[in-house]
Design an enzyme around this catalytic site. Sequence first.
Site, mmCIF file in Angstrom:
data_model
loop_
_atom_site.group_PDB
_atom_site.id
_atom_site.type_symbol
_atom_site.label_atom_id
_atom_site.label_comp_id
_atom_site.label_asym_id
_atom_site.label_seq_id
_atom_site.Cartn_x
_atom_site.Cartn_y
_atom_site.Cartn_z
ATOM 1 N N CYS A 1 -9.994 -3.357 -4.366
ATOM 2 C CA CYS A 1 -10.513 -2.482 -5.207
ATOM 3 C C CYS A 1 -11.790 -2.363 -5.977
ATOM 4 O O CYS A 1 -13.288 -1.988 -6.696
ATOM 5 C CB CYS A 1 -9.231 -2.184 -6.601
ATOM 6 N N GLY B 1 8.988 1.944 -10.956
ATOM 7 C CA GLY B 1 8.389 1.770 -12.146
ATOM 8 C C GLY B 1 7.856 2.693 -13.117
ATOM 9 O O GLY B 1 7.711 2.413 -14.001
ATOM 10 N N LYS C 1 7.780 -5.211 -10.739
ATOM 11 C CA LYS C 1 8.330 -3.812 -9.609
ATOM 12 C C LYS C 1 7.076 -4.320 -8.782
ATOM 13 O O LYS C 1 5.434 -3.634 -8.739
ATOM 14 C CB LYS C 1 8.508 -3.363 -9.965
ATOM 15 N N GLU D 1 -12.031 7.232 -4.234
ATOM 16 C CA GLU D 1 -11.920 5.572 -3.836
ATOM 17 C C GLU D 1 -11.589 5.817 -2.270
ATOM 18 O O GLU D 1 -10.320 6.526 -2.279
ATOM 19 C CB GLU D 1 -11.131 4.884 -5.103
HETATM 20 P P1 NAD Z 1 -0.658 3.151 -6.843
HETATM 21 O O1 NAD Z 1 -0.769 3.853 -7.878
HETATM 22 O O2 NAD Z 1 -0.073 4.244 -5.622
HETATM 23 O O3 NAD Z 1 0.870 2.118 -6.495
HETATM 24 C C1 NAD Z 1 0.848 0.804 -6.759
HETATM 25 C C2 NAD Z 1 2.548 0.654 -7.691
HETATM 26 O O4 NAD Z 1 2.551 1.771 -8.635
HETATM 27 C C3 NAD Z 1 3.451 0.418 -6.591
HETATM 28 O O5 NAD Z 1 4.330 -0.452 -6.966
HETATM 29 C C4 NAD Z 1 3.943 2.053 -6.856
HETATM 30 O O6 NAD Z 1 5.250 1.726 -6.226
HETATM 31 C C5 NAD Z 1 4.013 1.720 -7.940
HETATM 32 N N1 NAD Z 1 4.325 3.425 -8.849
HETATM 33 C C6 NAD Z 1 4.306 4.552 -8.813
HETATM 34 N N2 NAD Z 1 4.388 5.573 -8.658
HETATM 35 C C7 NAD Z 1 4.239 5.182 -10.193
HETATM 36 C C8 NAD Z 1 4.713 5.577 -11.416
HETATM 37 N N3 NAD Z 1 4.538 7.199 -11.872
HETATM 38 N N4 NAD Z 1 4.885 4.613 -12.525
HETATM 39 C C9 NAD Z 1 5.081 3.479 -12.695
HETATM 40 N N5 NAD Z 1 4.771 3.087 -11.044
HETATM 41 C C10 NAD Z 1 4.470 4.403 -10.308
HETATM 42 O O7 NAD Z 1 -1.511 2.365 -5.372
HETATM 43 P P2 NAD Z 1 -1.440 1.481 -4.205
HETATM 44 O O8 NAD Z 1 -1.504 2.683 -3.286
HETATM 45 O O9 NAD Z 1 -0.469 0.710 -4.396
HETATM 46 O O10 NAD Z 1 -2.511 0.435 -4.197
HETATM 47 C C11 NAD Z 1 -3.988 0.803 -4.346
HETATM 48 C C12 NAD Z 1 -4.655 1.037 -5.676
HETATM 49 O O11 NAD Z 1 -4.369 -0.483 -6.798
HETATM 50 C C13 NAD Z 1 -6.165 2.008 -5.267
HETATM 51 O O12 NAD Z 1 -6.386 2.992 -5.382
HETATM 52 C C14 NAD Z 1 -7.367 0.334 -5.854
HETATM 53 O O13 NAD Z 1 -8.299 0.445 -6.624
HETATM 54 C C15 NAD Z 1 -6.043 0.079 -6.718
HETATM 55 N N6 NAD Z 1 -6.531 -1.445 -6.946
HETATM 56 C C16 NAD Z 1 -6.856 -1.562 -8.438
HETATM 57 C C17 NAD Z 1 -6.690 -3.371 -9.032
HETATM 58 C C18 NAD Z 1 -7.854 -3.796 -9.763
HETATM 59 O O14 NAD Z 1 -7.744 -4.742 -10.161
HETATM 60 N N7 NAD Z 1 -8.510 -3.138 -10.481
HETATM 61 C C19 NAD Z 1 -6.969 -4.165 -7.327
HETATM 62 C C20 NAD Z 1 -6.201 -3.734 -7.120
HETATM 63 C C21 NAD Z 1 -5.394 -2.400 -6.089
#
Ligand code: NAD
Length: 489
Positions: free
Chosen positions: A293, A221, A183, A392
């Site tokens: 990230c 998700g 997803k 962040e």
């Molecule tokens: P997000 O947490 O808003 O969303 C990530 C994913 O989770 C999306 O596909 C979203 O639809 C899904 N999602 C949302 N609510 C959910 C729930 N309750 N249960 C399951 N899935 C759910 O993050 P974003 O805004 O898309 O991405 C940015 C964030 O990702 C930043 O905080 C960044 O640091 C982090 N990130 C971390 C890494 C790493 O490897 N540590 C890599 C890239 C990005």
Amino acid sequence: MALLADGLSRLFIDGKLTAGGAGAYATINPATEEVLGEAANADTADMDRAIGAARRAFDETDWSTNTELRVRGIRQLRDAMGEHLEELRELTIADVGAPRMLTAGAQLEGPIADLSFAADTAESYEWTQDLGLAKPLGIPTKRSVVREAVGVVGAVTPWNFPHQINLAKLGPALAAGNTVVLKPAPDTPWVAAVLGELIAEKTDIPAGVVNIVTSTDHSLGAMLSKDPRVDMVSFTGSTATGRSVMADAAATIKRVFLELGGKSAFLVLDDADLAAACSVAGFSVCLHAGQGCAITTRLVVPRARYDEAVAIAAGTMGSIKPGDPSKPGTVCGPVISARQRDRVQSYLDLAIEEGGRFACGGGRPADQPKGFFIEPTVIAGLGNDARVAREEIFGPVLTVIPHDGDDDAVRIANDSPYGLSGTVFGTDPERAAGVAARLRAGTVNVNGGVWYSADVPFGGYKQSGNGREMGIAGFEEYLETKAIATAAN
Ligand code: NAD
């Protein structure tokens, strides 16, 4: 074949490209705000079918035990992506707003190449380890340890480096013998949808082994975290969402693998080349508009040279103009959405409210009326307790913080809820290595070393997550361990 005329707006469930139960939604080019086209919008019934298909494919086919098929399928996917590389490049630049130069690395070509590591690992892996004969409790016993797939993996991914993150989950999960429901983030649906069409048309990967469910509905998700048919959730995203994933998975004691946020520190020791270090720090925070990230967004410098450090970082970042990511020289493209741009802007406003000042940037570039652009910004005058130093931001924003020697620098770096990455610059290699060893972070760059590689595990300490992606550790996340003891008398 012209890639993806159709597959981009389709879900991929049980081997078939299908329309979304909730219709379709527009995907936007973040550099122009233009509608690129449509993505399939899945509903809960689609996700339910996808989970069912993945469960059936795991339980009723030989996928989990047929290593030769898995290795072939992963290599076919790698080759199919390679055949369509230039189309994928344009699609990635448009869908993600990724600077073209980054598609030669982590935004496209790197993750495609890294599929080889997953396939090679499965091919050479020691699936069964013989522990030999022993007499526990006096009973002669032949013992072996078998590694096998966890089962159905729900993979949930963000928008910032979508190929990298989608493939760093799919590759090892499939290589280990799991079936997957992916997803992706709603903002970058095409980069994921394209995989469905390529898998369907160019690989021997059986129906149901990979399912790709694009949707604007985040609760799909959460379905993956809650559904008892899913054995493991592999999640990359924000720490707040990671917390929900963990809570939702608790009811079924699902395995949870989390790659979350970061607020990593770049430590400049007092024997370092200050100009080189601060330029590198400023440049790296501009890459992909700071949407990484592991980017080091806190620059921690000797107090005596604070003003000089701020000026150097501002000189570098002020000269990097955010612009069209399709141009070869662009380093800093747009952020993904208006929402994300407004979020970054609210942190810039907060920096001023907290008593900080901008050494460069501070808002939207005047010459970019369209597109979700933010100026590279250096925040000075605040300590590590400021919210802009603790939370962040996920934009091209660097906060410069003074330190009073190596111990203090280490203290500041580790004084964070996160622990994803870090950088140390110093001329004496032993001293720099000693500081690096004290950082509570999953990856550390010393004097410009690069840890990003298929064979290097990546992940976080503390609230940056648990588990590791990539490397052998990343492959083994997707394995169960079974001990078999056979009476030998
Ligand atoms: P997000 O947490 O808003 O969303 C990530 C994913 O989770 C999306 O596909 C979203 O639809 C899904 N999602 C949302 N609510 C959910 C729930 N309750 N249960 C399951 N899935 C759910 O993050 P974003 O805004 O898309 O991405 C940015 C964030 O990702 C930043 O905080 C960044 O640091 C982090 N990130 C971390 C890494 C790493 O490897 N540590 C890599 C890239 C990005």
